[in-house]
Design a protein around this motif. Structure first.
Motif, PDB file in Angstrom:
ATOM      1  N   GLU A   6       0.732  -1.100  -0.015  1.00 47.19           N
ATOM      2  CA  GLU A   6       0.167   0.113   0.067  1.00 47.19           C
ATOM      3  C   GLU A   6       0.896   1.281   0.059  1.00 47.19           C
ATOM      4  OE1 GLU A   6      -3.038   0.541  -0.464  1.00 47.19           O
ATOM      5  OE2 GLU A   6      -3.348  -1.370  -0.809  1.00 47.19           O
ATOM      6  N   GLY A   7       0.302   2.407  -1.079  1.00 47.18           N
ATOM      7  CA  GLY A   7       1.182   3.301  -0.872  1.00 47.18           C
ATOM      8  C   GLY A   7       2.488   3.523  -1.568  1.00 47.18           C
ATOM      9  N   ARG A   8       2.700   2.111  -2.426  1.00 46.48           N
ATOM     10  CA  ARG A   8       4.095   1.989  -3.174  1.00 46.48           C
ATOM     11  C   ARG A   8       3.570   1.712  -4.372  1.00 46.48           C
ATOM     12  NH1 ARG A   8       7.020  -2.918  -0.707  1.00 46.48           N
ATOM     13  NH2 ARG A   8       8.283  -2.612  -2.447  1.00 46.48           N
ATOM     14  N   SER A   9       4.589   2.042  -5.366  1.00 50.31           N
ATOM     15  CA  SER A   9       4.396   1.563  -6.785  1.00 50.31           C
ATOM     16  C   SER A   9       5.610   0.886  -7.290  1.00 50.31           C
ATOM     17  CB  SER A   9       3.924   2.582  -7.577  1.00 50.31           C
ATOM     18  OG  SER A   9       5.035   3.654  -7.740  1.00 50.31           O
ATOM     19  N   LEU A  10       5.396  -0.119  -8.338  1.00 44.24           N
ATOM     20  CA  LEU A  10       6.658  -0.580  -9.018  1.00 44.24           C
ATOM     21  C   LEU A  10       6.159  -0.423 -10.712  1.00 44.24           C
ATOM     22  CD1 LEU A  10       5.828  -3.724 -10.307  1.00 44.24           C
ATOM     23  CD2 LEU A  10       5.530  -4.179  -7.790  1.00 44.24           C
ATOM     24  N   SER A  11       7.423  -0.359 -11.151  1.00 42.66           N
ATOM     25  CA  SER A  11       7.180  -0.383 -12.636  1.00 42.66           C
ATOM     26  C   SER A  11       8.364  -1.333 -13.278  1.00 42.66           C
ATOM     27  CB  SER A  11       7.061   1.042 -13.203  1.00 42.66           C
ATOM     28  OG  SER A  11       8.172   1.628 -13.190  1.00 42.66           O
ATOM     29  N   PHE A  12       8.056  -1.680 -14.688  1.00 45.56           N
ATOM     30  CA  PHE A  12       9.235  -2.136 -15.381  1.00 45.56           C
ATOM     31  C   PHE A  12       8.950  -1.763 -16.873  1.00 45.56           C
ATOM     32  CE2 PHE A  12       6.048  -5.172 -14.228  1.00 45.56           C
ATOM     33  CZ  PHE A  12       5.589  -6.066 -15.294  1.00 45.56           C
ATOM     34  N   ARG A  13       9.915  -1.872 -17.576  1.00 46.78           N
ATOM     35  CA  ARG A  13      10.027  -1.520 -19.083  1.00 46.78           C
ATOM     36  C   ARG A  13      10.302  -2.567 -19.999  1.00 46.78           C
ATOM     37  NH1 ARG A  13      11.842   4.898 -18.944  1.00 46.78           N
ATOM     38  NH2 ARG A  13      10.136   5.620 -17.565  1.00 46.78           N
ATOM     39  N   HIS A  14      10.020  -2.420 -21.202  1.00 46.14           N
ATOM     40  CA  HIS A  14      10.022  -3.357 -22.383  1.00 46.14           C
ATOM     41  C   HIS A  14      10.053  -2.869 -23.800  1.00 46.14           C
ATOM     42  CE1 HIS A  14       9.016  -7.260 -24.455  1.00 46.14           C
ATOM     43  NE2 HIS A  14       9.791  -7.783 -23.751  1.00 46.14           N
ATOM     44  N   VAL A  15      10.806  -3.443 -24.475  1.00 43.21           N
ATOM     45  CA  VAL A  15      10.667  -2.779 -25.917  1.00 43.21           C
ATOM     46  C   VAL A  15      10.644  -3.824 -27.072  1.00 43.21           C
ATOM     47  CG1 VAL A  15      12.268  -1.047 -27.692  1.00 43.21           C
ATOM     48  CG2 VAL A  15      12.302  -0.754 -25.251  1.00 43.21           C
ATOM     49  N   ILE A  16      10.111  -3.762 -27.868  1.00 45.47           N
ATOM     50  CA  ILE A  16       9.793  -4.401 -29.284  1.00 45.47           C
ATOM     51  C   ILE A  16      10.008  -3.572 -30.252  1.00 45.47           C
ATOM     52  CG2 ILE A  16       8.180  -6.124 -30.489  1.00 45.47           C
ATOM     53  CD1 ILE A  16       6.631  -6.419 -27.689  1.00 45.47           C
ATOM     54  N   GLY A  17      10.870  -4.253 -31.289  1.00 46.22           N
ATOM     55  CA  GLY A  17      11.002  -3.344 -32.574  1.00 46.22           C
ATOM     56  C   GLY A  17      11.089  -4.372 -33.740  1.00 46.22           C
ATOM     57  N   ALA A  18      11.271  -3.874 -34.921  1.00 50.39           N
ATOM     58  CA  ALA A  18      11.499  -4.626 -36.259  1.00 50.39           C
ATOM     59  C   ALA A  18      12.241  -3.761 -37.074  1.00 50.39           C
ATOM     60  CB  ALA A  18      10.339  -5.176 -36.780  1.00 50.39           C
ATOM     61  N   MET A  19      12.956  -4.195 -37.851  1.00 50.29           N
ATOM     62  CA  MET A  19      13.894  -3.551 -39.144  1.00 50.29           C
ATOM     63  C   MET A  19      13.909  -4.383 -40.233  1.00 50.29           C
ATOM     64  SD  MET A  19      17.223  -2.823 -37.053  1.00 50.29           S
ATOM     65  CE  MET A  19      15.829  -2.353 -35.650  1.00 50.29           C
ATOM     66  N   PRO A  20      14.252  -3.863 -41.385  1.00 55.24           N
ATOM     67  CA  PRO A  20      14.551  -4.586 -42.609  1.00 55.24           C
ATOM     68  C   PRO A  20      16.114  -5.458 -42.285  1.00 55.24           C
ATOM     69  CG  PRO A  20      13.772  -2.663 -43.266  1.00 55.24           C
ATOM     70  CD  PRO A  20      14.110  -2.408 -42.025  1.00 55.24           C
ATOM     71  N   LEU A  21      16.245  -6.679 -42.874  1.00 52.12           N
ATOM     72  CA  LEU A  21      17.585  -7.087 -42.696  1.00 52.12           C
ATOM     73  C   LEU A  21      17.763  -8.051 -43.905  1.00 52.12           C
ATOM     74  CD1 LEU A  21      20.080  -7.909 -40.874  1.00 52.12           C
ATOM     75  CD2 LEU A  21      18.657  -9.849 -40.158  1.00 52.12           C
ATOM     76  N   SER A  22      19.001  -7.971 -44.442  1.00 52.21           N
ATOM     77  CA  SER A  22      19.162  -8.742 -45.694  1.00 52.21           C
ATOM     78  C   SER A  22      20.625  -9.680 -45.094  1.00 52.21           C
ATOM     79  CB  SER A  22      19.935  -7.963 -46.938  1.00 52.21           C
ATOM     80  OG  SER A  22      21.013  -7.078 -46.138  1.00 52.21           O
ATOM     81  N   GLY A  23      20.582 -10.689 -45.672  1.00 52.66           N
ATOM     82  CA  GLY A  23      21.581 -11.830 -45.334  1.00 52.66           C
ATOM     83  C   GLY A  23      21.187 -12.744 -44.289  1.00 52.66           C
ATOM     84  N   GLY A  24      20.187 -12.350 -43.332  1.00 48.02           N
ATOM     85  CA  GLY A  24      20.001 -13.442 -42.518  1.00 48.02           C
ATOM     86  C   GLY A  24      20.506 -13.804 -41.417  1.00 48.02           C
ATOM     87  N   THR A  25      21.542 -12.876 -40.842  1.00 42.52           N
ATOM     88  CA  THR A  25      22.393 -13.002 -39.787  1.00 42.52           C
ATOM     89  C   THR A  25      21.897 -11.862 -38.465  1.00 42.52           C
ATOM     90  OG1 THR A  25      24.112 -13.841 -41.185  1.00 42.52           O
ATOM     91  CG2 THR A  25      24.631 -13.048 -38.986  1.00 42.52           C
ATOM     92  N   PRO A  26      21.556 -12.256 -37.297  1.00 46.08           N
ATOM     93  CA  PRO A  26      21.236 -11.360 -36.592  1.00 46.08           C
ATOM     94  C   PRO A  26      22.557 -10.531 -35.738  1.00 46.08           C
ATOM     95  CG  PRO A  26      21.131 -13.519 -35.606  1.00 46.08           C
ATOM     96  CD  PRO A  26      21.512 -13.725 -37.109  1.00 46.08           C
ATOM     97  N   PRO A  27      22.528  -9.550 -35.207  1.00 46.17           N
ATOM     98  CA  PRO A  27      23.553  -9.012 -34.662  1.00 46.17           C
ATOM     99  C   PRO A  27      24.250  -9.648 -33.588  1.00 46.17           C
ATOM    100  CG  PRO A  27      21.583  -7.962 -33.764  1.00 46.17           C
ATOM    101  CD  PRO A  27      21.182  -8.640 -34.949  1.00 46.17           C
ATOM    102  N   GLY A  28      25.649  -9.559 -33.421  1.00 45.67           N
ATOM    103  CA  GLY A  28      26.401 -10.325 -32.316  1.00 45.67           C
ATOM    104  C   GLY A  28      26.395  -9.278 -30.847  1.00 45.67           C
ATOM    105  N   GLU A  29      25.952  -8.098 -31.089  1.00 48.08           N
ATOM    106  CA  GLU A  29      26.172  -7.378 -30.057  1.00 48.08           C
ATOM    107  C   GLU A  29      25.114  -6.107 -30.384  1.00 48.08           C
ATOM    108  OE1 GLU A  29      29.416  -4.797 -27.653  1.00 48.08           O
ATOM    109  OE2 GLU A  29      29.923  -5.400 -29.752  1.00 48.08           O
ATOM    110  N   ILE A  30      24.658  -5.620 -29.318  1.00 47.37           N
ATOM    111  CA  ILE A  30      23.677  -4.438 -29.287  1.00 47.37           C
ATOM    112  C   ILE A  30      24.280  -3.381 -28.305  1.00 47.37           C
ATOM    113  CG2 ILE A  30      21.228  -3.505 -29.082  1.00 47.37           C
ATOM    114  CD1 ILE A  30      20.430  -6.104 -30.487  1.00 47.37           C
ATOM    115  N   THR A  31      24.280  -2.382 -28.604  1.00 44.50           N
ATOM    116  CA  THR A  31      24.553  -1.124 -27.682  1.00 44.50           C
ATOM    117  C   THR A  31      23.738   0.045 -27.752  1.00 44.50           C
ATOM    118  OG1 THR A  31      26.411  -0.345 -28.842  1.00 44.50           O
ATOM    119  CG2 THR A  31      27.011  -2.041 -26.763  1.00 44.50           C
ATOM    120  N   ALA A  32      23.566   0.854 -26.842  1.00 42.98           N
ATOM    121  CA  ALA A  32      22.682   1.947 -26.837  1.00 42.98           C
ATOM    122  C   ALA A  32      23.234   3.209 -26.116  1.00 42.98           C
ATOM    123  CB  ALA A  32      21.141   1.659 -26.442  1.00 42.98           C
ATOM    124  N   ALA A  33      23.495   4.188 -26.962  1.00 37.22           N
ATOM    125  CA  ALA A  33      23.726   5.618 -25.933  1.00 37.22           C
ATOM    126  C   ALA A  33      23.411   6.649 -27.139  1.00 37.22           C
ATOM    127  CB  ALA A  33      25.307   5.254 -25.844  1.00 37.22           C
TER     128      ALA A  33
END
Length: 366
Positions: free
Chosen positions: A309-336
């Motif tokens: 009571e009197g408290r709140s909690l939250s959590f976040r999440h992201v879903i995305g899509a983009m074109p890709l040629s070659g069919g190989t997913p990335p080996g590393e993802i960074t954000a800044a």
């Protein structure tokens, strides 16, 4: 049925307010329309379904909030809880300076807590940014997102660093008259490319093959790497990349549900093909297990949030899509700096991304 659709430049998202599932997500980019999320084949078919199905299965689509994840065996509710099976109201939905923001509220309480779902779209960003907020209540709740994608020709997966992968004690479909599976249960491996198979040998968790008829479920535990947790799927026939991201401090596990014709009974009936659930959570399987002793807790992994009571909690999440040629997913993802960098094979690409959204480094009470 009520659908609420929000739009920004290059992206639209529709929420099925009857159950809180994302009914559709469309990313418009480079002259293409990408639809990264799955909608079960029976949802719009108008067919008769078994009477005992929870509404979340009847209207199975896109992504939804599980609270709790799996069995509701503490407070009475359907499978995956009221957030996945009952109505939501639109509290606010308006254009912003650079996109759109909508707030939805679950009509049911969960362990006495009110639950809000917040969707944000940003012009030119190929991502849905979402947050869930629990206010008040008592006890503890397990949670998970349940995004599902679908493939016509299989795909290749890549992940942020994981400590290990593990299956449960029993498969989802142990009866061969009802379904089939390919992973060993129980089993564990620190090498995701060599996970024990049911028939001996190993399977590569990064490969989704359409000729593997199966219903499998495996949990990946995030390693301590200091960055966002992510799953990337290069869909071969679709020629695109589906991305799912989280803050590992909030959602420390990623559960993969491989549903490729592995159930023979209604409504699945062998036709639920090429589906992959990428289910980021703070949970074990079942509410009681999540708030009690469980194997993940013994590994030092949090499996529930405390309510109060009197408290709140939250959590976040992201879903995305983009074109890709070659069919190989990335080996590393960074954000800044308002960008996401996807690196693969010595090359990389940058896309617009709210690099502050996931609040990496935020301390989250267990």
């Amino acid at each position: 049925m009520t659908i609420s659709t929000i739009k920004a430049k290059g992206i639209s998202v529709s929420l099925d307010l009857t159950v809180g599932h994302i009914a559709d997500m469309v990313v418009d980019v480079a002259g293409r329309q990408l639809r990264p999320l799955h909608r079960a084949p029976w949802v719009d078919a108008g067919e008769a379904l078994p009477n005992d199905l929870p509404q979340g299965t009847v209207r199975l689509s896109g992504d939804f909030l599980c609270a709790p994840f799996s069995r509701s065996d503490v407070e009475e509710a359907p499978l995956h809880g009221w957030p996945a099976n009952s109505a939501w109201d639109v509290l606010d939905s308006n254009a912003t300076r650079d996109g759109w923001r909508a707030v939805f509220r679950l009509r049911h309480k969960v362990m006495g807590a009110s639950v809000d779902k917040i969707f944000t779209l940003i012009d030119g960003h190929p991502f849905l940014y979402q947050e869930h907020v629990f206010s008040g209540g008592s006890g503890a709740i397990s949670v998970a997102h349940h995004p599902m994608t679908v493939m016509k020709g299989g795909g290749r997966l890549a992940f942020s660093p994981k400590r290990f992968a593990a299956t449960l004690a029993d498969p989802l479909e142990p009866d061969p008259a009802r379904g089939r599976y390919m992973l060993a249960y129980p089993a564990r491996s620190a090498d995701l490319g060599r996970f024990p198979a049911a028939g001996g040998g190993t399977l590569d968790l990064a490969e989704y093959r359409m000729d593997d008829r199966r219903e499998d479920f495996v949990t990946l535990v995030e390693a301590d790497h200091g960055g966002p947790g992510w799953t990337a799927l290069a869909r071969q026939a679709e020629g695109d990349l589906v991305l799912v991201l989280k803050n590992p401090a909030e959602l420390p596990v990623t559960m993969l549900w491989l549903s490729n014709g592995g159930r023979d009974y209604a409504p699945w009936s062998g036709r639920h093909l090429g589906v992959l659930g990428i289910e980021d959570g703070r949970t074990a399987v079942g509410h009681a297990a999540s708030i009690g002793d469980n194997w993940l807790k013994r590994e030092g992994v949090a499996t529930a949030f405390a309510l109060g009571e009197g408290r709140s909690l939250s959590f976040r999440h992201v879903i995305g899509a983009m074109p890709l040629s070659g069919g190989t997913p990335p080996g590393e993802i960074t954000a800044a700096g308002g960008r996401m960098r996807l690196a693969a094979g010595g090359s990389g690409r940058d896309v617009p991304f709210d690099s502050d959204f996931l609040r990496i480094g935020r301390s989250v009470p267990a």
